[in-house]
Write a protein that holds these residues in place. Sequence first.
Motif, PDB file in Angstrom:
ATOM      1  N   TYR A  62       0.837  -1.198   0.000  1.00  0.00           N
ATOM      2  CA  TYR A  62       0.000   0.000   0.000  1.00  0.00           C
ATOM      3  C   TYR A  62       0.869   1.243   0.000  1.00  0.00           C
ATOM      4  O   TYR A  62       2.047   1.216   0.356  1.00  0.00           O
ATOM      5  N   LEU A  63       0.254   2.347  -0.419  1.00  0.00           N
ATOM      6  CA  LEU A  63       0.912   3.641  -0.448  1.00  0.00           C
ATOM      7  C   LEU A  63       0.533   4.452   0.777  1.00  0.00           C
ATOM      8  O   LEU A  63      -0.609   4.395   1.233  1.00  0.00           O
ATOM      9  N   GLU A  64       1.498   5.230   1.285  1.00  0.00           N
ATOM     10  CA  GLU A  64       1.236   6.060   2.451  1.00  0.00           C
ATOM     11  C   GLU A  64       2.073   7.328   2.354  1.00  0.00           C
ATOM     12  O   GLU A  64       3.308   7.255   2.333  1.00  0.00           O
ATOM     13  N   PRO A  65       1.427   8.501   2.304  1.00  0.00           N
ATOM     14  CA  PRO A  65       2.196   9.753   2.316  1.00  0.00           C
ATOM     15  C   PRO A  65       2.990   9.852   3.613  1.00  0.00           C
ATOM     16  O   PRO A  65       2.524   9.447   4.673  1.00  0.00           O
ATOM     17  N   VAL A  66       4.191  10.383   3.523  1.00  0.00           N
ATOM     18  CA  VAL A  66       5.029  10.541   4.705  1.00  0.00           C
ATOM     19  C   VAL A  66       4.597  11.799   5.451  1.00  0.00           C
ATOM     20  O   VAL A  66       4.535  12.883   4.876  1.00  0.00           O
ATOM     21  N   ASP A  94       0.963   1.725 -10.413  1.00  0.00           N
ATOM     22  CA  ASP A  94       0.123   2.384 -11.411  1.00  0.00           C
ATOM     23  C   ASP A  94      -0.452   3.690 -10.862  1.00  0.00           C
ATOM     24  O   ASP A  94      -0.590   4.679 -11.589  1.00  0.00           O
ATOM     25  N   THR A  95      -0.790   3.694  -9.578  1.00  0.00           N
ATOM     26  CA  THR A  95      -1.315   4.909  -8.955  1.00  0.00           C
ATOM     27  C   THR A  95      -0.287   6.031  -9.007  1.00  0.00           C
ATOM     28  O   THR A  95      -0.611   7.179  -9.316  1.00  0.00           O
ATOM     29  N   VAL A  96       0.973   5.694  -8.714  1.00  0.00           N
ATOM     30  CA  VAL A  96       2.027   6.703  -8.755  1.00  0.00           C
ATOM     31  C   VAL A  96       2.292   7.145 -10.192  1.00  0.00           C
ATOM     32  O   VAL A  96       2.455   8.340 -10.471  1.00  0.00           O
ATOM     33  N   GLN A  97       2.298   6.201 -11.103  1.00  0.00           N
ATOM     34  CA  GLN A  97       2.616   6.524 -12.494  1.00  0.00           C
ATOM     35  C   GLN A  97       1.529   7.363 -13.151  1.00  0.00           C
ATOM     36  O   GLN A  97       1.820   8.286 -13.924  1.00  0.00           O
ATOM     37  N   PHE A  98       0.271   7.057 -12.835  1.00  0.00           N
ATOM     38  CA  PHE A  98      -0.844   7.748 -13.480  1.00  0.00           C
ATOM     39  C   PHE A  98      -1.620   8.567 -12.456  1.00  0.00           C
ATOM     40  O   PHE A  98      -2.829   8.436 -12.330  1.00  0.00           O
ATOM     41  N   SER A 136       1.346  15.829  -5.482  1.00  0.00           N
ATOM     42  CA  SER A 136       1.470  14.408  -5.739  1.00  0.00           C
ATOM     43  C   SER A 136       2.866  13.936  -5.384  1.00  0.00           C
ATOM     44  O   SER A 136       3.689  14.676  -4.857  1.00  0.00           O
ATOM     45  N   THR A 137       3.136  12.670  -5.686  1.00  0.00           N
ATOM     46  CA  THR A 137       4.406  12.073  -5.307  1.00  0.00           C
ATOM     47  C   THR A 137       5.560  12.668  -6.105  1.00  0.00           C
ATOM     48  O   THR A 137       5.537  12.672  -7.341  1.00  0.00           O
ATOM     49  N   ARG A 138       6.569  13.131  -5.404  1.00  0.00           N
ATOM     50  CA  ARG A 138       7.785  13.619  -6.038  1.00  0.00           C
ATOM     51  C   ARG A 138       8.932  12.631  -5.848  1.00  0.00           C
ATOM     52  O   ARG A 138       9.843  12.575  -6.663  1.00  0.00           O
ATOM     53  N   ASN A 175      13.925  19.831  -4.868  1.00  0.00           N
ATOM     54  CA  ASN A 175      14.209  20.334  -6.205  1.00  0.00           C
ATOM     55  C   ASN A 175      12.947  20.371  -7.063  1.00  0.00           C
ATOM     56  O   ASN A 175      11.925  19.768  -6.719  1.00  0.00           O
ATOM     57  N   ALA A 176      13.028  21.067  -8.170  1.00  0.00           N
ATOM     58  CA  ALA A 176      11.870  21.219  -9.050  1.00  0.00           C
ATOM     59  C   ALA A 176      11.448  19.859  -9.610  1.00  0.00           C
ATOM     60  O   ALA A 176      12.245  19.172 -10.257  1.00  0.00           O
ATOM     61  N   PRO A 177      10.203  19.445  -9.382  1.00  0.00           N
ATOM     62  CA  PRO A 177       9.778  18.102  -9.797  1.00  0.00           C
ATOM     63  C   PRO A 177       9.809  17.866 -11.295  1.00  0.00           C
ATOM     64  O   PRO A 177      10.138  16.772 -11.748  1.00  0.00           O
ATOM     65  N   LEU A 178       9.472  18.888 -12.092  1.00  0.00           N
ATOM     66  CA  LEU A 178       9.537  18.702 -13.544  1.00  0.00           C
ATOM     67  C   LEU A 178      10.968  18.486 -14.005  1.00  0.00           C
ATOM     68  O   LEU A 178      11.238  17.674 -14.888  1.00  0.00           O
ATOM     69  N   ALA A 179      11.902  19.204 -13.388  1.00  0.00           N
ATOM     70  CA  ALA A 179      13.315  19.044 -13.738  1.00  0.00           C
ATOM     71  C   ALA A 179      13.814  17.671 -13.315  1.00  0.00           C
ATOM     72  O   ALA A 179      14.617  17.045 -14.018  1.00  0.00           O
ATOM     73  N   LEU A 180      13.348  17.173 -12.173  1.00  0.00           N
ATOM     74  CA  LEU A 180      13.733  15.838 -11.727  1.00  0.00           C
ATOM     75  C   LEU A 180      13.267  14.785 -12.719  1.00  0.00           C
ATOM     76  O   LEU A 180      14.006  13.860 -13.060  1.00  0.00           O
TER      77      LEU A 180
END
Length: 314
Positions: free
Chosen positions: A33-37, A70-74, A106-108, A256-261
């Motif tokens: 399962y996924l869990e935000p920190v 899949d949740t993280v990817q989409f 969302s997830t970075r 750091n900038a997520p798009l740049a990552l």
Amino acid sequence: MILTATRISLKSVRYARAGRRFIQTGAGSAEAYLEPVHDRPGITSLLLNRPKAKNAISLRLLKELQECLDTVQFDKRSVVRLRVPPLPAHTCVTLHPPSYPAIRNSTRVLIVRSSTPGSFCAGADLIERASMSKAQVDRFLIDLRRALGTLENLPVPTVAAVDGPALGGGLEMALACDLRVADRPARDQAGDHPWRGGTQRLTRLLGVAKAKNLIFTARTLSAQEAMDFGVVDYVSDPDSSAYDRALQLAQEISANAPLALRAAKQAISRVPDVGFESGLDFERASYEPLLHSQDRLEALQAFKEKRAPIFKGE
């Protein structure tokens, strides 16, 4: 290859002190399962949750693992897309530069870890495997290959927090992450033939000679030796866990900038598959949409105002 822990000592006590990070919350009986920190925006944990089976990969765990990936990817919260211009005409390899969605809350960074101390993942569930037909085993291997491929190709940086043994497919799960952090007591051993992509990932990571050395000899390495070999990137301090160190690393990355990552990960991941000039073309094409992003303007404004930038992934 196997990552093993030779001792647990008082780690469960230490984990409890560290905000009860290894206590399951809100996941019910889910095996993955996924869990935000908590208090770490942009950092998400993917937890393996079969403590009695040392997180051995069952059919159910594999299914839920794929669903989490899949949740993280989409991520449905990724709503705005930036178009990447076509590559220059002289590019000698057909490439498909990605578009970069906005990443609002969302997830970075994704941390793959165990829900309980003392065991990362014991590989495939051999008890369940014994009752499976050949067709079921074949399907399991196909699904596992797909899951590890999804993990490897996630658009966000991934970190494996290896607290305890990582056997067979468990180690290969760690190899599919971008970075690996091992607990100091951990030991690494090339014991199980890595037929789930390990021969390819380990060779790309270490080179042919070192990969053959570890796989052919089934040698055991200490955590420090594993880092010296390049199997893991960090070893936790004596008074902390691999998850503690992975969380620190994830926090550094997520600042750091997520798009740049995402752009950087895509460009780096292409390196083994393309020539140098084609790689430069892809790098340029990946960078182009960032020039028009709000995050770039924010970085310039923050530099001017001598403050930390606030990136939104837009």
